[in-house]
Design a protein around this motif. Structure first.
Motif, PDB file in Angstrom:
ATOM      1  N   GLU A 252      -1.431  -0.440   2.381  1.00 50.42           N
ATOM      2  CA  GLU A 252      -2.069  -0.772   1.113  1.00 50.42           C
ATOM      3  C   GLU A 252      -1.433   0.113   0.049  1.00 50.42           C
ATOM      4  O   GLU A 252      -1.346   1.324   0.225  1.00 50.42           O
ATOM      5  N   THR A 253      -0.984  -0.480  -1.051  1.00 48.32           N
ATOM      6  CA  THR A 253      -0.330   0.290  -2.107  1.00 48.32           C
ATOM      7  C   THR A 253      -1.096   0.129  -3.410  1.00 48.32           C
ATOM      8  O   THR A 253      -1.319  -0.988  -3.866  1.00 48.32           O
ATOM      9  N   LEU A 254      -1.485   1.252  -3.986  1.00 46.67           N
ATOM     10  CA  LEU A 254      -2.171   1.288  -5.279  1.00 46.67           C
ATOM     11  C   LEU A 254      -1.219   1.935  -6.266  1.00 46.67           C
ATOM     12  O   LEU A 254      -0.848   3.095  -6.118  1.00 46.67           O
ATOM     13  N   HIS A 255      -0.800   1.193  -7.290  1.00 47.67           N
ATOM     14  CA  HIS A 255       0.260   1.658  -8.189  1.00 47.67           C
ATOM     15  C   HIS A 255      -0.225   2.449  -9.393  1.00 47.67           C
ATOM     16  O   HIS A 255       0.500   3.269  -9.911  1.00 47.67           O
ATOM     17  N   GLU A 256      -1.401   2.203  -9.872  1.00 51.10           N
ATOM     18  CA  GLU A 256      -1.851   2.803 -11.136  1.00 51.10           C
ATOM     19  C   GLU A 256      -3.056   3.709 -10.927  1.00 51.10           C
ATOM     20  O   GLU A 256      -4.117   3.486 -11.490  1.00 51.10           O
ATOM     21  N   ILE A 257      -2.910   4.756 -10.153  1.00 54.32           N
ATOM     22  CA  ILE A 257      -3.978   5.713  -9.913  1.00 54.32           C
ATOM     23  C   ILE A 257      -3.795   6.890 -10.868  1.00 54.32           C
ATOM     24  O   ILE A 257      -2.705   7.442 -10.975  1.00 54.32           O
ATOM     25  N   LYS A 258      -4.863   7.253 -11.547  1.00 51.32           N
ATOM     26  CA  LYS A 258      -4.813   8.420 -12.429  1.00 51.32           C
ATOM     27  C   LYS A 258      -5.724   9.489 -11.853  1.00 51.32           C
ATOM     28  O   LYS A 258      -6.878   9.243 -11.537  1.00 51.32           O
TER      29      LYS A 258
ATOM     30  N   GLN B  26      -0.049  10.563 -12.879  1.00 49.35           N
ATOM     31  CA  GLN B  26       0.071   9.134 -12.579  1.00 49.35           C
ATOM     32  C   GLN B  26       0.565   9.024 -11.145  1.00 49.35           C
ATOM     33  O   GLN B  26       1.657   9.486 -10.838  1.00 49.35           O
ATOM     34  N   LEU B  27      -0.230   8.413 -10.271  1.00 47.23           N
ATOM     35  CA  LEU B  27       0.113   8.370  -8.848  1.00 47.23           C
ATOM     36  C   LEU B  27       0.293   6.946  -8.348  1.00 47.23           C
ATOM     37  O   LEU B  27      -0.332   6.011  -8.853  1.00 47.23           O
ATOM     38  N   MET B  28       1.134   6.814  -7.340  1.00 46.24           N
ATOM     39  CA  MET B  28       1.158   5.642  -6.484  1.00 46.24           C
ATOM     40  C   MET B  28       0.679   6.142  -5.131  1.00 46.24           C
ATOM     41  O   MET B  28       1.190   7.142  -4.618  1.00 46.24           O
ATOM     42  N   VAL B  29      -0.310   5.480  -4.563  1.00 46.78           N
ATOM     43  CA  VAL B  29      -0.903   5.914  -3.300  1.00 46.78           C
ATOM     44  C   VAL B  29      -0.727   4.809  -2.276  1.00 46.78           C
ATOM     45  O   VAL B  29      -1.009   3.635  -2.559  1.00 46.78           O
ATOM     46  N   GLN B  30      -0.260   5.180  -1.087  1.00 49.03           N
ATOM     47  CA  GLN B  30      -0.116   4.223   0.009  1.00 49.03           C
ATOM     48  C   GLN B  30      -0.954   4.695   1.185  1.00 49.03           C
ATOM     49  O   GLN B  30      -0.824   5.840   1.628  1.00 49.03           O
ATOM     50  N   ASN B  31      -1.815   3.795   1.666  1.00 47.72           N
ATOM     51  CA  ASN B  31      -2.653   4.065   2.831  1.00 47.72           C
ATOM     52  C   ASN B  31      -2.145   3.219   3.990  1.00 47.72           C
ATOM     53  O   ASN B  31      -2.148   1.988   3.919  1.00 47.72           O
ATOM     54  N   PHE B  32      -1.713   3.889   5.067  1.00 44.64           N
ATOM     55  CA  PHE B  32      -1.150   3.203   6.224  1.00 44.64           C
ATOM     56  C   PHE B  32      -2.228   2.923   7.263  1.00 44.64           C
ATOM     57  O   PHE B  32      -3.268   3.587   7.299  1.00 44.64           O
ATOM     58  N   ASN B  33      -1.962   1.944   8.126  1.00 48.61           N
ATOM     59  CA  ASN B  33      -2.931   1.541   9.147  1.00 48.61           C
ATOM     60  C   ASN B  33      -3.288   2.661  10.115  1.00 48.61           C
ATOM     61  O   ASN B  33      -4.346   2.641  10.729  1.00 48.61           O
ATOM     62  N   ASN B  34      -2.402   3.655  10.265  1.00 51.99           N
ATOM     63  CA  ASN B  34      -2.669   4.763  11.187  1.00 51.99           C
ATOM     64  C   ASN B  34      -3.499   5.877  10.547  1.00 51.99           C
ATOM     65  O   ASN B  34      -3.688   6.930  11.130  1.00 51.99           O
ATOM     66  N   GLY B  35      -3.968   5.654   9.305  1.00 50.63           N
ATOM     67  CA  GLY B  35      -4.792   6.644   8.624  1.00 50.63           C
ATOM     68  C   GLY B  35      -4.017   7.619   7.762  1.00 50.63           C
ATOM     69  O   GLY B  35      -4.592   8.446   7.068  1.00 50.63           O
TER      70      GLY B  35
ATOM     71  N   LYS C  97      -1.864   8.927   4.633  1.00 48.28           N
ATOM     72  CA  LYS C  97      -1.850   8.627   3.200  1.00 48.28           C
ATOM     73  C   LYS C  97      -0.625   9.276   2.572  1.00 48.28           C
ATOM     74  O   LYS C  97      -0.326  10.440   2.825  1.00 48.28           O
ATOM     75  N   LEU C  98       0.090   8.512   1.740  1.00 50.38           N
ATOM     76  CA  LEU C  98       1.268   9.003   1.053  1.00 50.38           C
ATOM     77  C   LEU C  98       0.991   8.911  -0.451  1.00 50.38           C
ATOM     78  O   LEU C  98       0.631   7.846  -0.945  1.00 50.38           O
ATOM     79  N   GLU C  99       1.114  10.031  -1.141  1.00 46.32           N
ATOM     80  CA  GLU C  99       0.902  10.085  -2.584  1.00 46.32           C
ATOM     81  C   GLU C  99       2.213  10.403  -3.279  1.00 46.32           C
ATOM     82  O   GLU C  99       2.886  11.364  -2.915  1.00 46.32           O
ATOM     83  N   ILE C 100       2.552   9.606  -4.290  1.00 47.52           N
ATOM     84  CA  ILE C 100       3.768   9.840  -5.059  1.00 47.52           C
ATOM     85  C   ILE C 100       3.377  10.073  -6.514  1.00 47.52           C
ATOM     86  O   ILE C 100       2.734   9.220  -7.124  1.00 47.52           O
ATOM     87  N   ASN C 101       3.753  11.233  -7.048  1.00 44.60           N
ATOM     88  CA  ASN C 101       3.551  11.504  -8.461  1.00 44.60           C
ATOM     89  C   ASN C 101       4.678  10.800  -9.211  1.00 44.60           C
ATOM     90  O   ASN C 101       5.845  11.155  -9.072  1.00 44.60           O
ATOM     91  N   LYS C 102       4.336   9.798 -10.002  1.00 42.25           N
ATOM     92  CA  LYS C 102       5.350   8.970 -10.654  1.00 42.25           C
ATOM     93  C   LYS C 102       6.115   9.714 -11.745  1.00 42.25           C
ATOM     94  O   LYS C 102       7.219   9.324 -12.100  1.00 42.25           O
TER      95      LYS C 102
END
Length: 128
Positions: free
Chosen positions: A65-71, A76-85, A87-92
């Motif tokens: 699951e990818t959320l592109h516009e997280i503040k 400003q973050l892009m957050v990816q939640n993987f099926n294995n639990g 979480k990857l956070e990218i500071n844009k």
């Protein structure tokens, strides 16, 4: 370090045919089809696999699951939640990446400059 995420899908019979045609072992064909070798012969194997053996170029993309516009504050973050639990956070703004395990503990932090670096981290996060 290159993480192989692309490959050419062919039947087992095609792999055997390619090995005979190029007078190599099937392991060499496998390494060529998974882009782990990039010699002239490996490129020829890939070309013939697609042209004559019905090979289909494939690309593995991690499912998440990818959320592109997280503040979060001023970040400003892009957050990816993987099926294995994981979480990857990218500071844009900065390119800082943080990988968390399912308990929320930090597994890895890295500053990336190019998209292929992000792809490697995504494959790593998915594999945990």
């Amino acid at each position: 370090m290159r993480t192989t995420s692309s490959y050419i899908k062919v039947s087992d019979e095609a792999k055997t045919k390619l090995a005979r045609l190029f007078q190599v072992e099937e392991k060499t064909v496998y390494l060529a089809l998974t882009y782990r070798r990039n010699s002239d012969k490996a490129r020829k194997i890939r070309y013939i696999a697609v042209r004559d053996c019905g090979g289909v170029p494939m690309c593995h993309c991690p499912e998440c699951e990818t959320l592109h516009e997280i503040k979060e504050g001023d970040r400003q973050l892009m957050v990816q939640n993987f099926n294995n639990g994981v979480k990857l956070e990218i500071n844009k703004s900065t390119g800082d990446v943080v990988i968390y395990d399912r308990r929320g503990d930090v597994l890895q932090t890295k500053r990336i400059k190019e998209i292929p670096e992000l792809s490697e981290l995504q494959l790593y996060a998915e594999s945990l």
